[in-house]
Design an enzyme around this catalytic site. Structure first.
Site, PDB file in Angstrom:
ATOM      1  N   LYS A 139       0.840  -1.214   0.000  1.00  0.00           N
ATOM      2  CA  LYS A 139       0.000   0.000   0.000  1.00  0.00           C
ATOM      3  C   LYS A 139       0.870   1.257   0.000  1.00  0.00           C
ATOM      4  O   LYS A 139       0.588   2.231   0.686  1.00  0.00           O
ATOM      5  CB  LYS A 139      -0.988  -0.026   1.161  1.00  0.00           C
ATOM      6  CG  LYS A 139      -1.935  -1.238   1.105  1.00  0.00           C
ATOM      7  CD  LYS A 139      -3.031  -1.202   2.146  1.00  0.00           C
ATOM      8  CE  LYS A 139      -4.023  -2.339   1.983  1.00  0.00           C
ATOM      9  NZ  LYS A 139      -3.481  -3.704   2.046  1.00  0.00           N
ATOM     10  N   ARG A 140       1.930   1.226  -0.798  1.00  0.00           N
ATOM     11  CA  ARG A 140       2.861   2.340  -0.835  1.00  0.00           C
ATOM     12  C   ARG A 140       2.228   3.554  -1.503  1.00  0.00           C
ATOM     13  O   ARG A 140       1.337   3.422  -2.344  1.00  0.00           O
ATOM     14  CB  ARG A 140       4.137   1.941  -1.582  1.00  0.00           C
ATOM     15  CG  ARG A 140       4.945   0.844  -0.883  1.00  0.00           C
ATOM     16  CD  ARG A 140       5.372   1.265   0.508  1.00  0.00           C
ATOM     17  NE  ARG A 140       6.388   0.409   1.076  1.00  0.00           N
ATOM     18  CZ  ARG A 140       6.187  -0.491   2.049  1.00  0.00           C
ATOM     19  NH1 ARG A 140       4.994  -0.666   2.575  1.00  0.00           N
ATOM     20  NH2 ARG A 140       7.199  -1.211   2.519  1.00  0.00           N
TER      21      ARG A 140
END
Lengths: 309, 309
Positions: A106-107
């Site tokens: 979930k960068r």
């Protein structure tokens, strides 16, 4: 582009699922942990070693029937750089075994910083003319709150290196609606708006399958929204968490698929990793139990959607 | 709670700034890189070693005048687990030198996964009864797109371990408005809604300073929104990126502060790291040049806001 490879894997195995590798020490059989602690102590290194052995067993047991794995970065970062080394080794091992690897990180960031994440997780890093792969996954989950600046650096790598991203659209958790379900002044929800952005980001990385390299994360716990988004986003491949432990069933995930039984991959993490505990079988049978659960899940889902064409 | 410690550091040094440690190989003097490559080769390990030496020099030169550092995780992950080990070592070194450490990771997830991130970056990890710190920063940047489920696991650690988080509210990049500026059906923007969520999340972790342990990221490139949010969110401490290289000046960041000159910390990354290149001084003077730029920035900002009470 990337999802063509994933779709091919799914079709060959007739299995639209991904095994989440979110290992907690509680899920790991005692004999694996004891061996690791004996060698490295009850330390970050020892725990990280146990995680890797556990993952390896799962990958060996699943690689001929499950098309993909999804390691969740948080469970590795918990063990510091030793844990992150296990993430790296797990990705390599799964790729060697022919699995498609989605790093669930979930960068999100902007510009050169997002480019650094893109190089780290999907692309390659240059060191004075030498090109090295850091993590080298096939796809990465991404949070799109920062808009196009946070996604553009990934698109280039998706295109050039045949990789993909999954952008959070409608997440599986109870409070996902606090922001994502809010209605904007044009009448669209926030999640729908994010979904529309995925369609438009995907235009430059369209695959032969008709799905682009920009996918979306849409939770199994919201079947109605899954169906709405499947219709609204015809070129966006879905990664669907929330099956099993979080409460979603095969009926709930059915709306994620298109008329060919394609268009989505359903994740199960705890269901597969902890199958041996649920079954109550011998700890040494943990990988066989994971395989049994993976087959059960596959059959349950394909029972609803039929042949994947 | 945590921001009381940061605020104390800021007040003692009369300096409301944070030095961003986003090291790229291009920013690092040749003599540092050559020494590292000689020992470890032009490899991920060699690059990671160069990063650490560079950071150490910066921290040594800044620690008595700058209250905090903000390493950006992406620039470490680019070098695989070796890079992540450098992140870990950088955090430890900065803490030893009395600096407040903000890991800029923009992490986000839900439930037990977010708890794993919270343990990884701020709290401690348990291994069969042993308690170990993985990264051990003082604060972490967080993306709130997933709602309360993604923030709650952090609040407990903020409370118990005296740590803080900064939630992305209005980011500094050009496309931040694509989602964040959209108007919801109650007339509020998305960023304002996220800001209001920060105020309410912060209620359970209120510090003696009047600011809670839940801060907000608000970009220097949007001074009008900075001022609006400062008034609307009286208990939310701001981390302000976008000063310097991204175009924000001291006048632009002034609205981030309250009437006591408190309430915000302004980040500069490239401005400080690359000061030696901008000055054109000897590479061996890189840390001294960083210090000169940090002093210039401090004086420029405090010139606008006066004494920090």
């Amino acid at each position: 582009m990337s999802f063509d490879r994933l779709i091919k894997n799914i079709r060959e195995k007739q299995n639209p699922t991904v095994a989440g590798l979110d290992p907690k020490l509680d899920y790991i059989p005692g004999y694996i942990k004891e061996a690791a602690y004996e060698k490295y102590g009850k330390t970050l290194e020892g725990a990280a070693q146990a995680l890797f052995e556990f993952n390896k067993g799962l990958i060996d047991a699943l690689c001929d029937i499950v098309p993909a794995v999804k390691p969740q970065a948080a469970y590795y970062e918990m063990y510091g750089w030793y844990g992150v080394r296990t993430l790296e080794k797990t990705i390599s091992y799964a790729k060697e075994k022919g699995m498609f690897v989605i790093t669930d990180g979930k960068r999100n960031d902007i510009g050169t910083t997002m480019q650094a994440y893109a190089k780290a997780h999907l692309g390659t890093t240059e060191i004075e003319g030498e090109t090295v792969s850091a993590f080298g996954a096939d796809a990465l989950t991404v949070n799109g709150y920062l808009g196009t600046d946070g996604v553009k650096p990934l698109l280039e790598i998706c295109k050039n290196d045949d990789k993909g991203i999954f952008v959070l659209v409608k997440t599986s958790n109870p409070s996902s609606g606090e922001l994502q379900d809010r209605i904007l002044d044009d009448g669209n929800t926030v999640y729908r708006t994010m979904g529309n952005m995925c369609e438009s980001w995907g235009e430059s990385v369209m695959g032969e399958s008709g799905y682009s390299g920009v996918g979306a994360v849409v939770g199994a716990t919201y079947p109605e929204q899954l169906g709405e988004l499947r219709k609204a986003l015809p070129h966006t491949f879905f990664l669907v968490p929330g099956y099993g432990a979080q409460g979603g069933g095969a009926k709930d995930v059915a709306p994620a698929f298109d008329e060919n039984g394609a268009g989505a991959v359903i994740n199960s993490s705890r269901g597969i990793m902890c199958a041996w505990q649920k079954e109550g079988c011998e700890p040494t049978e943990y990988a066989a139990a994971a395989r049994r659960e993976a087959i059960r899940m596959r059959d349950e889902i394909t029972g609803f959607i039929g042949e994947i064409k």
